[in-house]
Every structure is written in C-alpha cells, then in structure tokens.
Enzyme design. Structure first.
Site, PDB file in Angstrom:
ATOM      1  N   LYS A 116       0.853  -1.205  -0.008  1.00 34.24           N
ATOM      2  CA  LYS A 116       0.065  -0.108  -0.154  1.00 34.24           C
ATOM      3  C   LYS A 116       0.699   1.214   0.111  1.00 34.24           C
ATOM      4  O   LYS A 116       0.450   2.342  -0.531  1.00 34.24           O
ATOM      5  CB  LYS A 116      -0.948  -0.023   1.353  1.00 34.24           C
ATOM      6  CG  LYS A 116      -1.842  -1.383   1.259  1.00 34.24           C
ATOM      7  CD  LYS A 116      -2.550  -1.345   0.058  1.00 34.24           C
ATOM      8  CE  LYS A 116      -3.248  -2.619  -0.298  1.00 34.24           C
ATOM      9  NZ  LYS A 116      -3.909  -3.428  -1.497  1.00 34.24           N
ATOM     10  N   GLY A 165      -8.519  -3.411   3.305  1.00 40.09           N
ATOM     11  CA  GLY A 165      -9.974  -3.782   3.772  1.00 40.09           C
ATOM     12  C   GLY A 165      -9.857  -3.264   5.320  1.00 40.09           C
ATOM     13  O   GLY A 165     -10.742  -3.823   5.942  1.00 40.09           O
ATOM     14  N   GLY A 166      -9.196  -2.447   6.097  1.00 39.59           N
ATOM     15  CA  GLY A 166      -9.331  -1.837   7.157  1.00 39.59           C
ATOM     16  C   GLY A 166      -8.679  -2.710   8.300  1.00 39.59           C
ATOM     17  O   GLY A 166      -8.718  -2.330   9.537  1.00 39.59           O
ATOM     18  N   LEU A 204      -9.403  11.197   7.052  1.00 42.03           N
ATOM     19  CA  LEU A 204     -10.729  12.172   6.885  1.00 42.03           C
ATOM     20  C   LEU A 204     -11.691  11.453   7.682  1.00 42.03           C
ATOM     21  O   LEU A 204     -12.032  10.184   7.832  1.00 42.03           O
ATOM     22  CB  LEU A 204     -11.183  11.840   5.200  1.00 42.03           C
ATOM     23  CG  LEU A 204     -10.274  12.269   4.086  1.00 42.03           C
ATOM     24  CD1 LEU A 204     -10.904  12.061   2.771  1.00 42.03           C
ATOM     25  CD2 LEU A 204     -10.308  14.030   4.214  1.00 42.03           C
ATOM     26  N   HIS A 236     -15.977  -2.674   7.682  1.00 36.28           N
ATOM     27  CA  HIS A 236     -15.263  -2.813   6.449  1.00 36.28           C
ATOM     28  C   HIS A 236     -16.045  -3.848   5.818  1.00 36.28           C
ATOM     29  O   HIS A 236     -15.409  -4.392   4.717  1.00 36.28           O
ATOM     30  CB  HIS A 236     -13.628  -2.942   6.760  1.00 36.28           C
ATOM     31  CG  HIS A 236     -13.148  -2.021   7.425  1.00 36.28           C
ATOM     32  ND1 HIS A 236     -13.195  -0.673   7.260  1.00 36.28           N
ATOM     33  CD2 HIS A 236     -12.674  -1.951   8.877  1.00 36.28           C
ATOM     34  CE1 HIS A 236     -12.615   0.261   8.156  1.00 36.28           C
ATOM     35  NE2 HIS A 236     -12.221  -0.708   9.294  1.00 36.28           N
ATOM     36  N   LYS A 238     -18.922  -4.783   3.196  1.00 33.82           N
ATOM     37  CA  LYS A 238     -19.922  -3.838   2.551  1.00 33.82           C
ATOM     38  C   LYS A 238     -21.327  -4.527   2.526  1.00 33.82           C
ATOM     39  O   LYS A 238     -21.557  -5.588   2.668  1.00 33.82           O
ATOM     40  CB  LYS A 238     -19.587  -3.741   0.875  1.00 33.82           C
ATOM     41  CG  LYS A 238     -18.347  -2.745   1.003  1.00 33.82           C
ATOM     42  CD  LYS A 238     -17.796  -3.097  -0.485  1.00 33.82           C
ATOM     43  CE  LYS A 238     -16.391  -2.201  -0.568  1.00 33.82           C
ATOM     44  NZ  LYS A 238     -15.325  -2.623  -1.610  1.00 33.82           N
ATOM     45  N   GLU A 276     -10.134   2.203  -5.670  1.00 34.25           N
ATOM     46  CA  GLU A 276     -10.996   2.991  -4.245  1.00 34.25           C
ATOM     47  C   GLU A 276     -10.339   4.411  -4.170  1.00 34.25           C
ATOM     48  O   GLU A 276      -9.161   4.409  -3.872  1.00 34.25           O
ATOM     49  CB  GLU A 276     -10.579   1.952  -3.342  1.00 34.25           C
ATOM     50  CG  GLU A 276     -11.266   0.305  -3.305  1.00 34.25           C
ATOM     51  CD  GLU A 276     -11.241  -0.132  -2.070  1.00 34.25           C
ATOM     52  OE1 GLU A 276     -11.788  -1.316  -1.821  1.00 34.25           O
ATOM     53  OE2 GLU A 276     -10.331   0.469  -1.019  1.00 34.25           O
ATOM     54  N   ASN A 292      -7.886  -2.621  -6.039  1.00 29.93           N
ATOM     55  CA  ASN A 292      -8.207  -4.058  -5.878  1.00 29.93           C
ATOM     56  C   ASN A 292      -8.028  -4.611  -7.315  1.00 29.93           C
ATOM     57  O   ASN A 292      -8.587  -4.376  -8.138  1.00 29.93           O
ATOM     58  CB  ASN A 292      -9.713  -4.236  -5.502  1.00 29.93           C
ATOM     59  CG  ASN A 292      -9.943  -3.673  -4.136  1.00 29.93           C
ATOM     60  OD1 ASN A 292      -9.274  -3.651  -3.274  1.00 29.93           O
ATOM     61  ND2 ASN A 292     -11.208  -2.943  -3.990  1.00 29.93           N
ATOM     62  N   ARG A 294      -8.439  -7.507  -8.734  1.00 26.25           N
ATOM     63  CA  ARG A 294      -9.382  -8.743  -8.872  1.00 26.25           C
ATOM     64  C   ARG A 294     -10.835  -8.266  -9.311  1.00 26.25           C
ATOM     65  O   ARG A 294     -10.946  -6.978  -9.401  1.00 26.25           O
ATOM     66  CB  ARG A 294      -9.610  -9.426  -7.633  1.00 26.25           C
ATOM     67  CG  ARG A 294     -10.098  -8.527  -6.572  1.00 26.25           C
ATOM     68  CD  ARG A 294     -10.509  -9.172  -5.243  1.00 26.25           C
ATOM     69  NE  ARG A 294     -11.407  -8.332  -4.382  1.00 26.25           N
ATOM     70  CZ  ARG A 294     -10.888  -7.469  -3.494  1.00 26.25           C
ATOM     71  NH1 ARG A 294      -9.469  -7.368  -3.446  1.00 26.25           N
ATOM     72  NH2 ARG A 294     -11.613  -6.699  -2.599  1.00 26.25           N
TER      73      ARG A 294
HETATM   74  C1  MV4 Z   1      -9.258   6.120   5.614  1.00 28.32           C
HETATM   75  C2  MV4 Z   1     -10.300   6.703   6.151  1.00 28.32           C
HETATM   76  C3  MV4 Z   1     -10.165   8.010   6.365  1.00 28.32           C
HETATM   77  N1  MV4 Z   1      -8.850   8.688   6.177  1.00 28.32           N
HETATM   78  N2  MV4 Z   1      -8.128   6.701   5.326  1.00 28.32           N
HETATM   79  C4  MV4 Z   1     -11.020   1.651   5.563  1.00 28.32           C
HETATM   80  C5  MV4 Z   1     -10.796   0.462   4.963  1.00 28.32           C
HETATM   81  C6  MV4 Z   1      -9.512   0.784   4.451  1.00 28.32           C
HETATM   82  N3  MV4 Z   1      -9.272   0.251   3.092  1.00 28.32           N
HETATM   83  C7  MV4 Z   1      -9.035   1.908   4.411  1.00 28.32           C
HETATM   84  N4  MV4 Z   1     -10.319   2.887   5.343  1.00 28.32           N
HETATM   85  C8  MV4 Z   1     -10.289   3.972   5.601  1.00 28.32           C
HETATM   86  N5  MV4 Z   1      -9.316   4.822   5.293  1.00 28.32           N
HETATM   87  C9  MV4 Z   1      -8.044   7.852   5.546  1.00 28.32           C
HETATM   88  N6  MV4 Z   1      -6.809   8.763   5.414  1.00 28.32           N
HETATM   89  C10 MV4 Z   1     -11.437   5.904   6.481  1.00 28.32           C
HETATM   90  C11 MV4 Z   1     -11.473   4.625   6.323  1.00 28.32           C
HETATM   91  C12 MV4 Z   1     -12.682   4.147   6.794  1.00 28.32           C
HETATM   92  C13 MV4 Z   1     -13.454   3.505   5.692  1.00 28.32           C
HETATM   93  C14 MV4 Z   1     -13.371   3.572   4.342  1.00 28.32           C
HETATM   94  C15 MV4 Z   1     -14.008   3.073   3.432  1.00 28.32           C
HETATM   95  C16 MV4 Z   1     -15.472   2.353   3.740  1.00 28.32           C
HETATM   96  C17 MV4 Z   1     -15.582   2.554   5.249  1.00 28.32           C
HETATM   97  C18 MV4 Z   1     -14.633   2.922   6.020  1.00 28.32           C
HETATM   98  C19 MV4 Z   1     -15.196   2.703   7.502  1.00 28.32           C
HETATM   99  C20 MV4 Z   1     -14.249   3.275   8.411  1.00 28.32           C
HETATM  100  C21 MV4 Z   1     -12.771   3.901   7.967  1.00 28.32           C
END
Ligand code: MV4
Length: 451
Positions: A116, A165-166, A204, A236, A238, A276, A292, A294
C-alpha cells in the site's frame, strides 16, 4: 480464446464465472473441498475435481492442489474469482510457469498494488491525488517522527503497508498518543500480515467510499466505468452498493474516471480492477485509497448500470482480445442497487449463522437479478465467508430503485438460518440513506437502534 477454464473458487462467484464461460462456449472445471461436494458450482461446471478438506488453506488456497487439478483436466486458463488466491502474485507466476493463463493482472501489478505504500508512491508520481502522508514505512525512533506527523496534520491514520480492507488501522487524534498508537498498529499488522510495516496518512472524518471499475487490455487500452458508492459498510464489510453515487455529478465523474485510468496505466494494468477513492463531500476532493486487483463482489452493479458483462470482458482481455469500446461509449442506463445477503444474525453482532437451508424462495420479476449459489436443502458450511446471495435491482432513478429493492427483499424467503435480509429492509427505510446522505460511518451513527 480459452478452451477450458478452471475456476479456483466457490460460492456465488464460481457460479457467475461458469455462467460467463458457458455463454462464451468455454468448457469449465470446478474445484471443490470435501464440504462443498454438493455445491451449485460443482453441479453447473462441465467437470469437477475435489482438491482437499474444508479448511481453505488445504483446498482453495492450496496452489499445488489447484495446479494439479488444472493439469489433470487440461485447463488452459484459471479464473481466481475474489478472495482466496485472486491477488496472490506468486500464484499468478506459478500458473504462467505451468503454461496456464492466470485470468487477471500480471504478478508485477499484483505485487505493486499489494504494497500500500508502494501504491501510494506510484500514484503520487503519476499525479493521482493521494492524501498527505508518508511514502515509506514509519520508523518509531525517527527523530523527525513528530515533525512528520505534524506536517501531515491531526487526526491522522496509521495503516499497515501489507493491509487493506481495514485491518491494522488506527486513528491518532493528538500528538501525545502518536508513538503508542504506531506501536499498537505495528503489532497488529505483524500478527495479521506477518509484516509490521505501517505508514501514516491524514485522516478524513466522514468520507464516502467511491470506487471506479477499470478494464484494460494488452493493447494499451484502458476504460473506466461509472462509480460505485460503497459507503454503507459495517466493520469494513460492505452491505449495500449503488451506482451512480448520489454524491457525484457529471463533472466530478469525468475527473475521477480520468484519475482511475491514470492509476491503471501507472502499473500497466490488465483485465479488470477497481480503484478505491475516499471522497470528501465538503471539499469535493477525492483521494486514491487502494487498488483491488481482482473482480469484486459488487461487479454486477456496474454490469447492470452499463449493460456490459465484466466477467466476459475479463476473460476476453486475458486472452489478448481488444476491449472494443471506449470510456465515452459507456452509458449510465438508470440507477442500480445491490444488497449483500449474508448468513448472519444482525441482533447478535452479525454473528455468522451457517447451517441447513430448508427452503428458499428468491425474488424475481422485472429488473431484478439474483446472484447466488444457495438452494433448498443446501447447507452453508462453517469454513468460508457468509455471503449467500446478491440481490441487484435496476430502475430509472434512485427512489424507484429503493422501492424495487424493498419489493424484491419482501419476496425473499430463506428458511432454516438467520440472514441479513430483514436488516437490509430497515436500511432501505432509513431517512438518511433515502436522502443519499450515507457516509462510511452511517451504520454506527444511524442504524445502531435496529441492531
Ligand atoms: C481512511 C479513512 C479516512 N482517512 N483513510 C477503511 C478500509 C481501508 N481500505 C481504508 N479505510 C479508511 N481509510 C483515511 N486517510 C477511513 C477509512 C474507513 C472506511 C473507508 C471506506 C469505507 C468504510 C470505512 C469505514 C471506516 C474507515
């Protein structure tokens, strides 16, 4: 074109890939574990091979077992589906070295996007917007650590380099908690991915999750599709996806699509993938989050809204064919919503509920699509994910799509196990969701009362 494809997966996605192959005149090989002997994908494929016991590491994740099955049956391509080995660069290399085409991107693309921090660096260099943050792993003893963090700004988020994926993510709200939070994230990352490397990024608070489907061929063509809004998630996972996003207009759609195509070109991407983005609705800014590499669970949302078969396109581009259409040829034909129905009990913290399904009635009627592998008498095994079915509806606009989805879910009857179906109907009735105002914190903020 391929003559025979082995599907290295199970469940609804194996069924989906077999359907695409049959329509293309390609023979199929299903592989299955002991506990999946009576699965629908085994019945629908032309041939099947048992590759091991229920434990995924000894079956669907076993490279020797899958390659052996492909060699015995004479398959010339392997479709990995999602999950399992789908983003495993080593597996892609083994396939190629055995003269079997891996239906997906190159091992090099898989490796670059799997890291990443590397992905962030590549995107920054190519001019794809990323959030302020580090472009290398964080050293907890770096004398400039606090200075670096201050420059990024608080709150910031610590993420695992091998994550996605969190998993292994931690938010830092103030300087005094920086070091201990990094240490915790490192420990978590090490336990989850056998790699403790982490990086930092501006956090964010309440973004939307917006993602762009990409299709690329071996002739330097890259097309992007209209966005999917996947903001409705819980931990995380959906729960519902839709397209187009209620938050994105035509101008922004063009910009984000262009950024996604740029991201794909940056790693010489092939076949299907998804970029994403986090979308800051107040600032109207979007930022690359991860790619992603895939086909994704929610791909039918894009298929329904555009009329393009993404699995067939994936297979064709893997076989070396040209895409044959351009981004500008792709139309948004209406509004599409998908609900993921899981074998889980929402009233018990979404605890998985495997077991025997004694009776099933699936919805139907106009503009309703059901992607599932379940049937009356099927037993949901304990070994794998709890996805039972994806209900996808299309309608001319969002409001009628919500009504159509509720109608479809009202027809659905699954007896014997608990499912998330009733929870999805509550979600569709929620005013915040109906207004199109659901952000990534929607479930915690607005659905806590019905759980
Ligand atoms: C973040 C974020 C806020 N700010 N990165 C969650 C999954 C992973 N791929 C990255 N994620 C997040 N990254 C920054 N800089 C908030 C999340 C996040 C989130 C993102 C997409 C969908 C659901 C979420 C739920 C909690 C946090």
């Amino acid at each position: 074109m391929f003559k025979k494809i082995l599907i290295a997966n199970r469940g609804e996605i194996a069924v989906r890939v077999i359907r695409a192959c049959r329509e293309m005149g390609i023979a199929t090989v299903a592989v299955h574990s002991d506990v999946d002997r009576d699965s629908l994908h085994v019945r629908l494929a032309d041939e099947s091979v048992c590759i091991g016991p229920g434990t995924a590491s000894e079956s669907y994740l076993s490279i020797p077992a899958i390659i052996s099955a492909a060699e015995i049956t004479g398959a010339d391509g392997i479709h990995p589906g999602y999950g399992f080995l789908s983003e495993n660069a080593h597996f892609a290399e083994v396939c190629e070295s055995c003269g079997i085409k891996f239906i997906g991107p190159s091992a090099d693309s898989l490796r670059k996007m799997g890291d990443k921090v590397e992905a962030r660096r590549i995107m920054e260099n190519y001019g794809v917007p990323v959030l302020p943050g580090t472009f290398g792993s964080v050293d907890i003893n770096d004398p400039k650590l606090f200075k670096t963090a201050k420059k990024i700004g608080y709150p910031l988020i610590v993420k695992a380099k091998a994550g996605g994926g969190g998993k292994g993510m931690r938010v830092v709200h103030e300087e005094s908690l920086l070091k201990e939070t990094i240490a915790m994230a490192q420990a978590e990352a090490k336990a989850a991915f056998a790699n403790g490397d982490v990086y930092m990024e501006r956090f964010l608070e309440s973004p939307r999750h917006v993602e762009i489907q990409i299709l690329a061929d071996a002739h330097d063509n890259v097309v992007s599709f209209p966005e999917r809004d996947c903001s409705v998630q819980r931990r995380h996972q959906k729960l519902l996806e839709e397209s187009p996003s209620p938050a994105i207009d035509d101008g922004l759609r063009k910009k984000i699509g262009k950024a996604a195509r740029k991201a794909a070109r940056a790693v010489k991407y092939r076949t299907v993938g998804t970029i994403e983005f986090l979308y800051d609705e107040k600032k109207k800014d979007f930022y690359f989050m991860e790619m992603n590499t895939r086909i994704q669970v929610e791909h039918p949302v894009t298929e329904m809204v555009t009329g393009i078969d993404l699995i067939q396109a994936q297979i064709k581009t893997a076989a070396g064919e040209k895409i044959g259409f351009d981004t500008d040829d792709i139309q948004i034909r209406g509004h599409v919503i998908e609900c993921r129905i899981n074998a889980e009990d929402p009233s018990r913290n979404f605890m998985p509920c495997p077991g025997k399904i004694t009776n099933v009635i699936m919805p139907g009627g106009p503009w309703v699509r059901v992607d599932t592998h379940i049937y009356s008498g099927y037993t949901v095994p304990t070994f794998y994910d709890s996805l039972l079915a994806k209900i996808i509806v299309m309608s001319p606009d969002r409001e009628t799509a919500i009504r159509r989805m509720d109608r479809a879910l009202s027809e659905m009857w699954i007896e014997g196990i608990k499912t998330t179906g009733p929870f999805h109907r509550e979600l569709l009735a929620n005013d915040v969701f109906r207004r199109g105002d659901a952000h990534t914190d929607f479930i915690e903020r607005h659905m806590a009362t019905v759980i």
